[in-house]
Design an enzyme around this catalytic site. Structure first.
Site, PDB file in Angstrom:
ATOM      1  CG  ASN A   9       2.933  23.413 -33.233  1.00 60.46           C
ATOM      2  OD1 ASN A   9       2.375  24.508 -33.154  1.00 60.46           O
ATOM      3  ND2 ASN A   9       3.397  22.924 -34.377  1.00 60.46           N
ATOM      4  CE  LYS A  11       0.734  21.252 -36.079  1.00 61.38           C
ATOM      5  NZ  LYS A  11       0.775  20.213 -37.080  1.00 61.38           N
ATOM      6  CG  HIS A  94       5.905  23.390 -37.924  1.00 61.31           C
ATOM      7  ND1 HIS A  94       5.080  22.954 -38.930  1.00 61.31           N
ATOM      8  CD2 HIS A  94       5.729  22.534 -36.887  1.00 61.31           C
ATOM      9  CE1 HIS A  94       4.422  21.869 -38.496  1.00 61.31           C
ATOM     10  NE2 HIS A  94       4.800  21.604 -37.259  1.00 61.31           N
ATOM     11  CD  GLU A  96       1.537  22.301 -39.951  1.00 63.36           C
ATOM     12  OE1 GLU A  96       1.341  23.216 -39.133  1.00 63.36           O
ATOM     13  OE2 GLU A  96       1.231  21.111 -39.723  1.00 63.36           O
ATOM     14  CD  GLU A 166       7.397  18.479 -35.796  1.00 62.47           C
ATOM     15  OE1 GLU A 166       6.760  18.159 -34.793  1.00 62.47           O
ATOM     16  OE2 GLU A 166       7.049  19.399 -36.549  1.00 62.47           O
ATOM     17  N   GLY A 172       0.250  15.149 -38.538  1.00 64.35           N
ATOM     18  CA  GLY A 172      -1.200  15.257 -38.658  1.00 64.35           C
ATOM     19  C   GLY A 172      -1.839  14.160 -39.506  1.00 64.35           C
ATOM     20  CB  SER A 212       1.011  10.980 -35.731  1.00 59.01           C
ATOM     21  OG  SER A 212       0.497  11.626 -36.872  1.00 59.01           O
ATOM     22  N   GLY A 233       1.408  18.060 -31.901  1.00 57.02           N
ATOM     23  CA  GLY A 233       0.373  18.917 -32.468  1.00 57.02           C
ATOM     24  C   GLY A 233      -0.994  18.523 -31.939  1.00 57.02           C
ATOM     25  N   GLY A 234      -1.734  17.778 -32.741  1.00 60.82           N
ATOM     26  CA  GLY A 234      -3.113  17.397 -32.417  1.00 60.82           C
ATOM     27  C   GLY A 234      -3.331  16.931 -30.983  1.00 60.82           C
TER      28      GLY A 234
HETATM   29  P1  PGA Z   1       0.927  16.292 -35.025  1.00 64.38           P
HETATM   30  O1  PGA Z   1       1.791  17.601 -35.327  1.00 64.38           O
HETATM   31  O2  PGA Z   1       1.307  15.812 -33.652  1.00 64.38           O
HETATM   32  O3  PGA Z   1      -0.509  16.740 -35.101  1.00 64.38           O
HETATM   33  O4  PGA Z   1       1.279  15.290 -36.070  1.00 64.38           O
HETATM   34  C1  PGA Z   1       3.123  17.721 -34.905  1.00 64.38           C
HETATM   35  C2  PGA Z   1       3.694  19.035 -35.364  1.00 64.38           C
HETATM   36  O5  PGA Z   1       3.372  19.487 -36.472  1.00 64.38           O
HETATM   37  O6  PGA Z   1       4.489  19.684 -34.646  1.00 64.38           O
END
Ligand code: PGA
Length: 251
Positions: A9, A11, A94, A96, A166, A172, A212, A233-234
């Protein structure tokens, strides 16, 4: 045996040049992998990603969509638009989006129905906040999200759904749920699906963990009974790291 599904993802990151380079570099590394590999990229990268992923085993997804087919919704993108250019997957709900853009279980439910009616495969995100976990309400919260988000979907649709668990406090933040916590919640979600849609559907549904995930914790996660992959994500923004996560799936 359920297949592992590893999804990135991105983002609001990555420009077209970086997208093209990423896919060019990832393609030869993953060409013989059995896992399903998905990149959920920003709208402005979709076309470039689709063109460059053609003929590879990398699938492309979007990160959101509107629930209406078309109309006066300035700035929105419909499921039909995504489908028309060849997008296969879409992230729905998601945290966010729930947190910053007022998405609710009701809008998530509408989006899931529209995604399915346009033959897009949704990745539904659910998860509790830190406060909810601290008072031990995580199971109740996630089960309620699952129930409300999936209301009115058919057995067949639910069997083709991906759910990403999640926990919001792990996104994050560098804090990951323990492997045991992640697997326990995946089991809880699967048993909720069994109650609502039957064991057959529950056995088929893909349940990912997200929050994470990195190559240093993915192997253990993928060895559990109920975690069928990850939404990343990251760590999905760097080819090497994303590949190392894919590589940690036991084949
Ligand atoms: P993250 O994000 O791996 O950076 O924690 C995961 C996500 O929001 O899908």
């Amino acid at each position: 045996m359920r297949k592992k599904v590893i999804a990135g993802n991105w983002k609001m990151n990555m420009l077209p040049d970086a997208t093209i380079k990423f896919i060019e570099e990832l393609t030869p590394l993953v060409k013989d992998k059995d896992s399903e590999i998905i990149l959920c990229v920003p709208y402005t990268d979709l076309f470039y990603a689709l063109m460059n992923a053609q003929g590879t085993n990398i699938k492309i997804g979007a990160q959101n969509m509107h629930w209406e087919q078309s109309g006066a919704y300035t700035g929105e993108v419909s499921a039909q638009m995504l489908k028309s250019i060849g997008v296969e997957y879409v992230i729905i709900g998601h945290s966010e989006r729930r947190q910053y853009f007022n998405e609710t279980d009701e809008t998530v439910n509408k989006k899931l129905k529209t995604a399915f009616s346009n033959e897009l495969k949704p990745i539904l995100c659910v998860g509790e906040t830190l406060e909810q976990r601290e008072v031990g309400r995580q199971d109740e919260v996630v089960k309620s999200q699952v129930k409300l988000d999936l209301e009115g979907l058919t057995d067949d649709q639910v069997s083709n759904l991906i759910i990403a668990y999640e926990p919001i406090w792990a996104i994050g933040t560098g804090k990951t749920a323990t492997t045991e916590d992640a697997n326990n919640m995946a089991e809880t979600i699967r048993s909720e699906i069994a109650d609502l849609y039957g064991k057959n559907v529950a056995d088929k549904i893909i349940i990912q963990y997200g929050g994470s995930v990195k190559s240093s914790n993915s192997k253990e996660l993928f060895e559990t009974s109920d975690v069928d992959g990850a939404l990343i994500g990251g760590a999905s923004l760097k080819v090497d790291e994303f590949y190392n996560i894919i590589e940690s799936v036991k084949e």
